[in-house]
Design a protein around this motif. Structure first.
Motif, PDB file in Angstrom:
ATOM      1  N   ALA A 167     -19.438  49.046  18.587  1.00 11.93           N
ATOM      2  CA  ALA A 167     -18.454  48.542  17.614  1.00 11.93           C
ATOM      3  C   ALA A 167     -17.104  49.216  17.816  1.00 11.93           C
ATOM      4  CB  ALA A 167     -18.963  48.767  16.197  1.00 11.93           C
ATOM      5  N   ARG A 168     -17.135  50.500  18.188  1.00 15.13           N
ATOM      6  CA  ARG A 168     -15.870  51.240  18.373  1.00 15.13           C
ATOM      7  C   ARG A 168     -15.031  50.652  19.507  1.00 15.13           C
ATOM      8  NH1 ARG A 168     -18.855  55.929  17.311  1.00 15.13           N
ATOM      9  NH2 ARG A 168     -19.152  56.338  19.545  1.00 15.13           N
ATOM     10  N   ILE A 169     -15.691  50.076  20.487  1.00 16.50           N
ATOM     11  CA  ILE A 169     -14.928  49.517  21.614  1.00 16.50           C
ATOM     12  C   ILE A 169     -14.755  48.004  21.489  1.00 16.50           C
ATOM     13  CG2 ILE A 169     -15.408  51.338  23.269  1.00 16.50           C
ATOM     14  CD1 ILE A 169     -17.759  49.840  24.290  1.00 16.50           C
ATOM     15  N   GLY A 170     -15.078  47.468  20.297  1.00 13.51           N
ATOM     16  CA  GLY A 170     -14.684  46.099  19.993  1.00 13.51           C
ATOM     17  C   GLY A 170     -15.744  45.029  20.125  1.00 13.51           C
ATOM     18  N   PHE A 171     -17.031  45.405  20.225  1.00 13.86           N
ATOM     19  CA  PHE A 171     -18.056  44.374  20.342  1.00 13.86           C
ATOM     20  C   PHE A 171     -18.596  43.996  18.961  1.00 13.86           C
ATOM     21  CE2 PHE A 171     -18.408  46.215  24.685  1.00 13.86           C
ATOM     22  CZ  PHE A 171     -18.103  45.059  25.378  1.00 13.86           C
ATOM     23  N   PRO A 172     -18.944  42.713  18.750  1.00 20.31           N
ATOM     24  CA  PRO A 172     -19.396  42.239  17.436  1.00 20.31           C
ATOM     25  C   PRO A 172     -20.849  42.607  17.152  1.00 20.31           C
ATOM     26  CG  PRO A 172     -19.396  40.416  19.009  1.00 20.31           C
ATOM     27  CD  PRO A 172     -18.866  41.618  19.739  1.00 20.31           C
ATOM     28  N   VAL A 173     -21.082  43.808  16.612  1.00 17.84           N
ATOM     29  CA  VAL A 173     -22.441  44.259  16.307  1.00 17.84           C
ATOM     30  C   VAL A 173     -22.484  44.785  14.879  1.00 17.84           C
ATOM     31  CG1 VAL A 173     -23.055  44.839  18.690  1.00 17.84           C
ATOM     32  CG2 VAL A 173     -21.904  46.541  17.282  1.00 17.84           C
ATOM     33  N   GLN A 174     -23.689  44.796  14.309  1.00 17.85           N
ATOM     34  CA  GLN A 174     -23.872  45.313  12.963  1.00 17.85           C
ATOM     35  C   GLN A 174     -24.184  46.802  13.016  1.00 17.85           C
ATOM     36  OE1 GLN A 174     -26.905  42.966  11.120  1.00 17.85           O
ATOM     37  NE2 GLN A 174     -25.629  41.123  10.948  1.00 17.85           N
ATOM     38  N   ALA A 175     -23.642  47.532  12.059  1.00 22.48           N
ATOM     39  CA  ALA A 175     -23.840  48.986  12.017  1.00 22.48           C
ATOM     40  C   ALA A 175     -25.314  49.298  11.771  1.00 22.48           C
ATOM     41  CB  ALA A 175     -22.972  49.598  10.923  1.00 22.48           C
ATOM     42  N   GLN A 232     -26.485  53.079  20.550  1.00 25.35           N
ATOM     43  CA  GLN A 232     -26.234  52.861  19.123  1.00 25.35           C
ATOM     44  C   GLN A 232     -25.143  51.807  18.922  1.00 25.35           C
ATOM     45  OE1 GLN A 232     -28.111  54.103  16.646  1.00 25.35           O
ATOM     46  NE2 GLN A 232     -29.340  55.041  18.290  1.00 25.35           N
ATOM     47  N   SER A 233     -25.327  50.971  17.910  1.00 23.29           N
ATOM     48  CA  SER A 233     -24.369  49.883  17.669  1.00 23.29           C
ATOM     49  C   SER A 233     -22.981  50.407  17.318  1.00 23.29           C
ATOM     50  CB  SER A 233     -24.886  48.979  16.543  1.00 23.29           C
ATOM     51  OG  SER A 233     -25.077  49.734  15.351  1.00 23.29           O
TER      52      SER A 233
END
Length: 603
Positions: free
Chosen positions: A510-518, A505-506
């Motif tokens: 995202a929680r660990i800092g990668f540029p992804v869309q929710a 899941q994105s």
């Protein structure tokens, strides 16, 4: 051995779908002729084995491929594939032998070398009082019973290919015999060495292969030859020989990680180190001070590899570290180094600029030397005079005029650069800008129409500008001569043999800092772990890059002494890809894993 000699094997392969009925008939038709052909080859090569060739040898030598499986269509039917089928039929575990996972003492002391070769068996290791034994013949229970009685230990058989067993027997027993003999009676012959003196910077040593090593060679020479061969076979980048209180450790760095290879008797350590120092033409008697040297070895008929050597005194003796510099690794095609499209275009513009300074930054072991050597190799032509100033010269190349820094006689980066412009250079590579004087001469060279490449130890590309300013360069000089900076790191790549995809899941990324869309479901890759990658899931490494060209806006910021953070923000707005962003793209492309990216890059 009866099963592996009979038609039962081809019947089994047909049953398991490895071969077709037509291929089985072809095997039976060619069996006798192929057997005589292999016997003639064996006689020429001096192979004496009453069980050779068997049906495994005959079938694998016919160069057949799988025909009736879409997934494995065209895969060669080789010895490993056949033995995996035998293991499945006999309900035995199969293993592709990895020398790094074996216990050399168990392998070489349980049975004799002649017995191991005759019976095609190899003790692997002892765990929980049970010995794992690699065997080639699935019907060798009588042999295993004898070994159990002799050694008073229970044995678990593991099927392996005969070629794997023979190769490791030759490596392990040969090395162990050399070490044992050296421990009892080691003498170091410093005369009559057949090495060829290439220049003051390197010494060429033709290392014997396993067929060339004879009983007349001295034990330590054989042991050192083996270490070099083994390191090349295992794709090691460094060899560490470390003295401990009771023993000597030999460790290889493979894909960035150190692996313990051998635990040697402490009595042999000094002789091994002395032999290696002798090859590098270092002072054998000097054990109190660090020394640096280099060796050039011939590994095979055409391949040559350079080894950079460093010795240093530690608590229990002299530690030796050897960096293996393989030309196949050091000189690479720029297009295949891992640049994205935008970064490759900009970096090639740097390479072909008429003058200016290009800085490559990163910590030790981040691949800066490979990048610079590959760059120089691509732009060096007979019409250009390329001069490098290095400490030390890492890889000698005839197209470059390479100068080694020697502080003991006041040959430093700065002192060489004072005189280098009189040598009419077109391109200058400075190993590292360490002080104000070196930086000033680099700027002077760039201002007088030369293209200058160099390195700095900074964490990102923008920090290079601040580093130059801290060294004492005036901001207007930096702005007028610096073409751009590039930061780089190395990440381990996923093993292609065991690569698999998985969903994540994105929100988690995202929680660990990668540029992804929710709300996205991402499909990423990872390695399950297999024999090819020693169960790590990784094999090989590739670069990640952060290329920063100096735009007019950034040059104005340099002149007004803006911070590196402000410059980085503007560079990102202008299209720069950060190390983390470039690494994330390689995660999405299935080249590496997100765990590896977190390990290597900062936020």
């Amino acid at each position: 051995m009866q099963f592996l000699q009979s038609e039962q094997l081809s019947t089994l392969l047909l049953k398991l779908g490895v071969i077709t009925q037509k291929q089985k008939e072809f095997i039976e038709q060619e069996r006798s002729k192929q057997r005589h052909k292999l016997l003639r080859q064996a006689a020429k090569e001096g192979i004496r084995d009453k069980n050779y060739p068997d049906m495994v040898d005959i079938i694998s030598s016919l160069k057949l491929t799988i025909q009736n499986s879409k997934r494995a269509q065209g895969r060669p039917i080789d010895e490993e594939l056949i033995m995996r089928a035998v293991a499945k039929e006999k309900k035995l575990p199969f293993r592709k032998l990895d020398p790094l996972e074996l216990d050399m003492e168990v392998a070489t002391t349980t049975v004799s070398k002649n017995f191991a070769i005759l019976q095609s068996v190899l003790p692997l290791k002892i765990e929980n009082g049970i010995m794992e034994m690699a065997v080639y013949n699935p019907d060798c229970q009588v042999v295993l019973d004898d070994i159990e009685k002799t050694n008073q230990i229970k044995i678990t058989p593991i099927l392996a290919t005969r070629s794997d067993i023979r190769r490791i027997i030759n490596e392990f027993f040969g090395f162990q015999r050399s070490i044992s003999a050296a421990e009892d009676q080691f003498s170091l012959d410093k005369d009559g060495d057949s090495s060829l003196d290439i220049s003051n910077l390197e010494r060429f040593i033709n290392i014997s292969n396993s067929q060339e090593i004879t009983s007349s060679d001295q034990h330590i020479k054989r042991a050192v030859n083996h270490l070099f061969h083994y390191a090349l076979d295992q794709r090691a980048s460094d060899i560490h020989i470390e003295p401990k209180r009771e023993l000597s450790l030999v460790r290889f760095r493979i894909d960035g990680l150190l692996h313990t290879i051998y635990r040697l008797p402490k009595a042999v350590h000094s002789a091994l180190v002395s032999r290696i120092k002798f090859l590098a033409r270092l002072d054998i008697a000097e054990k109190r001070r660090p020394q640096d040297g280099r060796i050039k070895i011939g590994a095979g008929s055409t391949k040559e590899v350079e080894i950079r050597l460093s010795t240093i005194p530690v608590s229990f003796g002299e530690k030796v570290v050897m960096r293996i510099l393989d030309s196949d690794v050091m000189f690479r095609n720029i297009d295949e180094m891992g640049f994205n499209t935008r970064d490759l275009k900009i970096y090639k513009e740097f390479m072909h600029a008429p003058h200016g300074i290009i800085l490559v930054t990163g910590p030790t072991g981040s691949g800066k030397s490979t990048t610079l050597y590959s760059t120089l190799k691509e732009i060096a032509t007979p019409e250009k005079n390329v001069i490098t100033v290095e400490d030390p010269v890492e890889m000698v190349h005839e197209e470059f005029n390479q100068i080694s820094v020697q502080p003991a006689i006041d040959v430093t980066f700065a002192s060489i650069l004072r005189n280098i412009l009189r040598q009419d250079p077109d391109i200058i590579m400075i190993g590292e800008i360490r002080d104000e004087e070196t930086a000033a001469y680099a700027v002077q060279a760039a201002m007088t129409g030369h293209l200058v490449f160099s390195t700095l130890h900074t964490n990102d590309a923008a920090s290079s500008v601040i580093r130059l300013r801290d060294l004492g360069l005036q901001p207007f000089l930096i702005a007028s001569t610096l073409l751009g900076c590039m930061a780089q790191r190395l990440v381990k790549t996923i093993c292609p043999a065991c690569k698999e995809q998985f969903k994540v899941q994105s929100e988690e990324m995202a929680r660990i800092g990668f540029p992804v869309q929710a709300g996205e479901e991402l499909i990423l890759s990872r390695g399950k772990g297999c024999e090819n990658c020693r169960g790590t899931g990784y094999k090989g490494r590739c670069g990640i890059f952060e290329v920063l060209p100096l735009s007019s806006t950034l040059k104005e910021m340099i002149a007004t002494k803006n911070s590196s953070l402000d410059m980085k923000k503007i560079a990102i707005q202008e299209g720069m890809t950060t190390l983390r962003q470039d690494a994330w793209q390689k995660v999405l492309q299935g080249i590496t894993t997100w765990e590896e990216v977190l390990r290597v890059t900062s936020q």
